[in-house]
Design an enzyme around this catalytic site. Structure first.
Site, short mmCIF file in Angstrom:
data_model
loop_
_atom_site.label_atom_id
_atom_site.label_comp_id
_atom_site.label_asym_id
_atom_site.label_seq_id
_atom_site.Cartn_x
_atom_site.Cartn_y
_atom_site.Cartn_z
N ARG A 178 3.60 -13.57 -14.70
CA ARG A 178 3.57 -15.03 -14.64
C ARG A 178 2.34 -15.56 -13.94
O ARG A 178 1.86 -16.66 -14.21
CB ARG A 178 4.84 -15.55 -13.93
N ARG A 235 15.57 -3.12 -15.45
CA ARG A 235 16.99 -3.29 -15.73
C ARG A 235 17.18 -3.14 -17.23
O ARG A 235 16.33 -3.54 -18.03
CB ARG A 235 17.49 -4.66 -15.26
N GLU A 264 24.83 0.13 -19.36
CA GLU A 264 25.08 1.40 -18.67
C GLU A 264 26.39 1.37 -17.89
O GLU A 264 26.78 0.31 -17.39
CB GLU A 264 23.91 1.78 -17.76
N HIS A 282 19.59 6.78 -14.58
CA HIS A 282 19.25 5.81 -13.53
C HIS A 282 18.89 6.54 -12.23
O HIS A 282 19.50 6.35 -11.17
CB HIS A 282 20.40 4.84 -13.29
#
Length: 315
Positions: A178, A235, A264, A282
């Site tokens: 951004r 994520r 998940e 993960h």
């Protein structure tokens, strides 16, 4: 003070917590149920939740005038907590930035190298007894050194990954973010479509949440180069998983390395069948000293609450 720890942390952290607070060590390794979340807000002074413990708006709406004053999240990502609803209910939210940066960047490099060099596929071949010996054109992969790496999300973790790629492998770094970042290595800021269309390796390092849900969609995947690989350590829902499966199945992109998944622990069967996909459970911060550091950071926020001091890591 009453403190609920939603899933057991390393022993040194549990001992430190028990020395200071009335600790409830919740049984089980799974996420808290909605009923447990509501009860925790009503009965505890503070909670150390973690991934999957869904403190959504409906939970806060069901826990009128909560006793709880702090959700000291164990982890840097907190998209499982509705922070606006928490604030409205008078519940502060903290996380554990910094402690996870290097470990997560290391897992990104693991996924880059495993996927580019077909390491998972090769190990499966050896374990299955299908390896017939070395030859010059066997399992040719993508040479990482000198390639262009696009970092999508140039925060702490994104910068740590970029630094490893640039200084360790001589990679050119481009990024989509951004805002522009001042970094200690050459890096070109591009739009998201420009970044992914330029890169040989695309690494997703965005925060989770509504703003980034499906940020990597079919259009973004279509802009990638056919040989390029996509790595996600952020994520799971940052990527449209259905679109990713389609892109891989059609050969639109060269491969993927994933440590997180949209739903998940459920992983699409289509992904598990593909040889050009590296799948990890993960593991981003799964090192004892890292998990201890995360636990101490979460606990430091609870201690600050108890002592009436400013919270070290408010989100």
């Amino acid at each position: 003070m009453k403190l609920l720890i939603s899933r057991r942390l390393p022993d040194s952290v549990m001992a430190a917590a028990a020395a200071r607070f009335d600790v409830t060590d919740r049984a089980g390794d799974g996420p808290m149920t909605q009923a447990e979340c509501i009860a925790a807000l009503a009965e505890q002074d503070a909670v150390i939740p973690t991934l999957g413990d869904a403190f959504g708006a409906e939970v806060f709406a069901s826990a009128a005038s909560p006793r709880c004053r702090l959700l000291a999240n164990f982890g840097v990502g907190y998209n499982h907590i509705d922070t606006a609803a928490a604030e409205a209910a008078g519940v502060a939210v903290t996380n554990t930035p910094g402690a996870v940066t290097d470990a997560t960047a290391d897992i990104a490099m693991t996924l880059i190298l495993m996927t580019a060099r077909r390491a998972g596929e090769g190990e499966r071949m050896v374990r299955a007894g299908r390896w017939t010996g070395w030859h010059p054109t066997q399992m040719l992969g993508l040479h990482v050194t000198g390639k262009t790496v696009a970092i999508i999300g140039m925060g702490r973790i994104g910068q740590a990954i970029a630094r490893r790629c640039h200084f360790g492998f001589g990679c050119r770094i481009v990024y989509a973010n951004r805002s522009a970042k001042t970094v200690d290595f050459p890096a070109d800021r591009l739009s998201l479509p420009e970044a992914v269309s330029t890169a040989d390796i695309v690494v997703i390092a965005l925060p989770g949440g509504a703003e980034t849900n499906h940020h990597i969609d079919a259009d973004v995947l279509a802009a990638m180069r056919p040989h390029a690989i996509l790595v996600n350590i952020s994520r799971g829902d940052v990527i449209d998983e259905t679109a990713l499966v389609a892109a891989l199945q059609s050969g639109r992109i060269g491969g993927a390395g994933l440590d997180v998944y949209e739903f998940e622990p459920a992983v699409p069967e289509a992904l598990t069948r593909m040889e050009n996909v590296t799948l990890l459970p993960h593991l981003g911060t799964a090192a004892l000293e890292v998990r201890e550091a995360m636990g101490r950071m979460a606990l430091a926020n609870v201690i600050a609450l108890a002592d009436g001091e400013p919270l070290p890591n408010p989100v």
